[in-house]
Design an enzyme around this catalytic site. Structure first.
Site, mmCIF file in Angstrom:
data_model
loop_
_atom_site.group_PDB
_atom_site.id
_atom_site.type_symbol
_atom_site.label_atom_id
_atom_site.label_comp_id
_atom_site.label_asym_id
_atom_site.label_seq_id
_atom_site.Cartn_x
_atom_site.Cartn_y
_atom_site.Cartn_z
ATOM 1 N N HIS A 64 0.835 -1.210 0.000
ATOM 2 C CA HIS A 64 0.000 0.000 0.000
ATOM 3 C C HIS A 64 0.865 1.254 0.000
ATOM 4 C CE1 HIS A 64 -3.339 2.699 1.107
ATOM 5 N NE2 HIS A 64 -2.452 3.267 1.909
ATOM 6 N N GLU A 65 1.897 1.263 0.839
ATOM 7 C CA GLU A 65 2.789 2.429 0.882
ATOM 8 C C GLU A 65 3.546 2.582 -0.434
ATOM 9 O OE1 GLU A 65 2.374 4.541 3.108
ATOM 10 O OE2 GLU A 65 1.132 3.259 4.365
ATOM 11 N N HIS A 98 1.639 4.600 -2.837
ATOM 12 C CA HIS A 98 1.830 6.047 -2.731
ATOM 13 C C HIS A 98 3.088 6.491 -3.473
ATOM 14 C CE1 HIS A 98 -1.528 6.752 -0.158
ATOM 15 N NE2 HIS A 98 -1.056 6.034 0.849
#
Length: 212
Positions: A81-82, A85
Protein backbone atom coordinates in the site's frame (compact mmCIF):
# COMPACT_ATOMS: atom_id res chain seq x y z
CA UNK A 1 -12.19 4.52 17.69
CA UNK A 2 -14.25 1.72 16.19
CA UNK A 3 -12.48 2.04 12.84
CA UNK A 4 -9.07 2.09 14.52
CA UNK A 5 -9.96 -0.96 16.60
CA UNK A 6 -11.20 -2.76 13.49
CA UNK A 7 -8.04 -2.17 11.49
CA UNK A 8 -5.86 -3.29 14.40
CA UNK A 9 -7.85 -6.48 14.95
CA UNK A 10 -7.88 -7.24 11.20
CA UNK A 11 -4.13 -6.68 10.95
CA UNK A 12 -3.47 -8.94 13.95
CA UNK A 13 -5.68 -11.65 12.46
CA UNK A 14 -3.82 -11.81 9.15
CA UNK A 15 -0.47 -11.09 10.74
CA UNK A 16 -0.59 -14.70 11.91
CA UNK A 17 -0.56 -15.96 8.30
CA UNK A 18 2.94 -16.33 6.87
CA UNK A 19 3.18 -15.75 3.12
CA UNK A 20 4.05 -18.93 1.24
CA UNK A 21 6.69 -17.02 -0.73
CA UNK A 22 8.55 -16.27 2.52
CA UNK A 23 9.22 -12.66 1.57
CA UNK A 24 9.11 -9.85 4.12
CA UNK A 25 7.44 -6.46 3.93
CA UNK A 26 10.82 -4.98 3.01
CA UNK A 27 11.33 -7.54 0.24
CA UNK A 28 7.88 -6.82 -1.16
CA UNK A 29 8.45 -3.05 -1.08
CA UNK A 30 11.82 -3.27 -2.82
CA UNK A 31 10.40 -5.63 -5.45
CA UNK A 32 7.42 -3.39 -6.19
CA UNK A 33 9.57 -0.25 -6.43
CA UNK A 34 11.96 -2.02 -8.77
CA UNK A 35 9.17 -3.36 -10.97
CA UNK A 36 7.66 0.14 -11.11
CA UNK A 37 10.95 1.65 -12.25
CA UNK A 38 11.36 3.70 -9.07
CA UNK A 39 15.01 3.92 -8.07
CA UNK A 40 15.09 7.07 -5.94
CA UNK A 41 13.04 5.81 -2.97
CA UNK A 42 14.73 4.34 0.10
CA UNK A 43 12.98 1.66 2.17
CA UNK A 44 13.78 2.03 5.85
CA UNK A 45 12.40 0.99 9.26
CA UNK A 46 10.53 3.35 11.56
CA UNK A 47 9.48 2.97 15.18
CA UNK A 48 5.95 2.15 16.25
CA UNK A 49 3.15 -0.17 15.24
CA UNK A 50 1.29 0.48 11.98
CA UNK A 51 3.15 3.77 11.57
CA UNK A 52 3.99 2.90 7.97
CA UNK A 53 4.13 5.87 5.61
CA UNK A 54 5.58 7.21 2.40
CA UNK A 55 7.37 10.55 2.61
CA UNK A 56 7.46 12.21 -0.77
CA UNK A 57 9.61 15.12 0.39
CA UNK A 58 12.69 12.97 1.12
CA UNK A 59 11.66 9.95 -0.99
CA UNK A 60 11.59 7.43 1.86
CA UNK A 61 9.22 4.53 2.38
CA UNK A 62 9.06 4.00 6.13
CA UNK A 63 7.92 0.60 7.38
CA UNK A 64 6.96 0.02 11.00
CA UNK A 65 8.39 -2.67 13.24
CA UNK A 66 5.34 -4.84 12.53
CA UNK A 67 5.97 -4.67 8.79
CA UNK A 68 9.68 -4.25 8.05
CA UNK A 69 10.96 -7.77 8.75
CA UNK A 70 7.64 -9.60 8.94
CA UNK A 71 6.69 -12.17 6.32
CA UNK A 72 3.01 -12.09 7.21
CA UNK A 73 0.34 -11.53 4.60
CA UNK A 74 -0.79 -8.40 6.47
CA UNK A 75 2.71 -6.90 6.53
CA UNK A 76 3.21 -7.47 2.82
CA UNK A 77 -0.15 -5.82 2.11
CA UNK A 78 0.69 -2.74 4.18
CA UNK A 79 4.12 -2.42 2.54
CA UNK A 80 2.52 -2.72 -0.90
CA UNK A 81 0.00 0.00 0.00
CA UNK A 82 2.79 2.43 0.88
CA UNK A 83 4.49 1.52 -2.39
CA UNK A 84 1.23 2.53 -4.05
CA UNK A 85 1.83 6.05 -2.73
CA UNK A 86 5.36 6.01 -4.12
CA UNK A 87 3.99 5.03 -7.52
CA UNK A 88 1.41 7.83 -7.26
CA UNK A 89 4.22 10.27 -6.57
CA UNK A 90 6.32 8.99 -9.46
CA UNK A 91 3.40 9.22 -11.90
CA UNK A 92 2.20 12.65 -10.69
CA UNK A 93 -1.16 11.28 -9.58
CA UNK A 94 -3.29 14.43 -9.41
CA UNK A 95 -5.28 13.76 -6.19
CA UNK A 96 -2.02 13.14 -4.36
CA UNK A 97 -0.55 16.40 -5.68
CA UNK A 98 -3.72 18.19 -4.64
CA UNK A 99 -3.60 16.70 -1.15
CA UNK A 100 0.03 17.76 -0.73
CA UNK A 101 -0.87 21.29 -1.77
CA UNK A 102 -3.82 21.41 0.64
CA UNK A 103 -1.88 20.24 3.72
CA UNK A 104 -0.50 23.64 4.85
CA UNK A 105 -3.82 25.35 4.13
CA UNK A 106 -5.78 22.70 6.03
CA UNK A 107 -3.39 22.89 8.99
CA UNK A 108 -3.70 26.67 9.02
CA UNK A 109 -7.49 26.46 8.95
CA UNK A 110 -7.70 23.81 11.67
CA UNK A 111 -5.45 25.84 13.97
CA UNK A 112 -7.26 29.16 13.63
CA UNK A 113 -10.88 28.11 13.12
CA UNK A 114 -11.96 27.54 16.72
CA UNK A 115 -10.13 30.58 18.19
CA UNK A 116 -11.76 32.81 15.56
CA UNK A 117 -15.20 31.33 16.29
CA UNK A 118 -14.68 31.87 20.04
CA UNK A 119 -13.62 35.48 19.44
CA UNK A 120 -16.73 35.96 17.32
CA UNK A 121 -18.91 34.63 20.16
CA UNK A 122 -17.16 36.84 22.72
CA UNK A 123 -17.80 39.90 20.56
CA UNK A 124 -21.55 39.48 20.64
CA UNK A 125 -22.00 36.63 18.14
CA UNK A 126 -20.12 38.46 15.41
CA UNK A 127 -21.33 36.48 12.41
CA UNK A 128 -18.52 37.63 10.14
CA UNK A 129 -15.84 36.18 12.41
CA UNK A 130 -17.89 33.05 13.09
CA UNK A 131 -18.43 32.40 9.39
CA UNK A 132 -14.70 32.90 8.73
CA UNK A 133 -13.94 30.38 11.46
CA UNK A 134 -16.38 27.84 10.05
CA UNK A 135 -14.98 28.34 6.56
CA UNK A 136 -11.45 27.73 7.86
CA UNK A 137 -12.58 24.54 9.60
CA UNK A 138 -14.16 23.32 6.37
CA UNK A 139 -10.66 23.19 4.88
CA UNK A 140 -9.97 20.23 7.18
CA UNK A 141 -12.95 18.43 5.67
CA UNK A 142 -11.69 19.23 2.17
CA UNK A 143 -8.37 17.61 3.07
CA UNK A 144 -10.13 14.50 4.37
CA UNK A 145 -12.22 14.21 1.21
CA UNK A 146 -9.19 14.55 -1.06
CA UNK A 147 -7.40 11.93 1.03
CA UNK A 148 -10.03 9.27 0.28
CA UNK A 149 -9.27 8.73 -3.44
CA UNK A 150 -5.53 8.85 -2.68
CA UNK A 151 -5.77 6.04 -0.14
CA UNK A 152 -8.23 3.91 -2.11
CA UNK A 153 -6.12 4.24 -5.24
CA UNK A 154 -2.95 3.23 -3.36
CA UNK A 155 -4.70 0.10 -2.11
CA UNK A 156 -5.97 -0.66 -5.62
CA UNK A 157 -2.46 -0.36 -7.01
CA UNK A 158 -1.11 -2.58 -4.22
CA UNK A 159 -3.64 -5.34 -4.87
CA UNK A 160 -3.01 -5.20 -8.60
CA UNK A 161 0.75 -5.52 -8.18
CA UNK A 162 0.48 -8.28 -5.59
CA UNK A 163 -1.99 -10.23 -7.69
CA UNK A 164 0.11 -10.07 -10.85
CA UNK A 165 3.60 -10.26 -9.40
CA UNK A 166 3.49 -13.70 -7.86
CA UNK A 167 4.31 -12.35 -4.39
CA UNK A 168 1.13 -13.83 -2.95
CA UNK A 169 -0.96 -16.85 -3.80
CA UNK A 170 -4.55 -16.63 -5.01
CA UNK A 171 -5.78 -17.49 -1.50
CA UNK A 172 -3.60 -14.83 0.15
CA UNK A 173 -4.73 -11.89 -1.98
CA UNK A 174 -8.26 -11.78 -0.43
CA UNK A 175 -6.62 -11.62 3.01
CA UNK A 176 -4.66 -8.54 1.95
CA UNK A 177 -7.82 -7.02 0.51
CA UNK A 178 -9.50 -7.32 3.92
CA UNK A 179 -6.54 -5.69 5.67
CA UNK A 180 -6.46 -2.77 3.24
CA UNK A 181 -10.25 -2.37 3.31
CA UNK A 182 -10.13 -2.15 7.10
CA UNK A 183 -7.38 0.47 6.87
CA UNK A 184 -9.43 2.47 4.36
CA UNK A 185 -12.30 2.62 6.83
CA UNK A 186 -10.18 4.72 9.18
CA UNK A 187 -10.02 7.43 6.52
CA UNK A 188 -13.76 7.19 5.88
CA UNK A 189 -14.38 7.48 9.62
CA UNK A 190 -12.06 10.49 9.87
CA UNK A 191 -13.88 12.25 7.03
CA UNK A 192 -17.26 11.50 8.61
CA UNK A 193 -16.09 12.73 12.03
CA UNK A 194 -14.78 15.97 10.51
CA UNK A 195 -18.07 16.47 8.62
CA UNK A 196 -20.09 15.99 11.81
CA UNK A 197 -17.87 18.45 13.67
CA UNK A 198 -18.39 20.99 10.89
CA UNK A 199 -22.13 20.40 10.94
CA UNK A 200 -22.16 20.88 14.71
CA UNK A 201 -20.36 24.22 14.38
CA UNK A 202 -22.82 25.36 11.71
CA UNK A 203 -25.82 24.39 13.83
CA UNK A 204 -24.43 26.04 16.96
CA UNK A 205 -23.00 29.22 15.52
CA UNK A 206 -23.74 29.48 11.83
CA UNK A 207 -27.22 30.94 11.95
CA UNK A 208 -28.08 34.60 12.29
CA UNK A 209 -29.27 35.17 15.86
CA UNK A 210 -31.15 38.08 17.30
CA UNK A 211 -31.03 37.98 21.09
CA UNK A 212 -32.83 41.32 21.52
Amino acid sequence: MAASGYVNSTFKKYDRYRAQSGITGTDAAQYILQQSGITNVTVQPTKGNLTDNYNGSNKTLNLSEATYQSSSVAAIGVAAHECGHAVQDATNYFPMRLRTAIVPIANFGSTLSLPIIIIGVIFGMNQTLIHIGILLFSLALLFQLVTLPVEFNASHRALKILSGGGLLTASEVPMVRKVLSAAAMTYVAAALATFLQLLRLILLFGGNRDDN
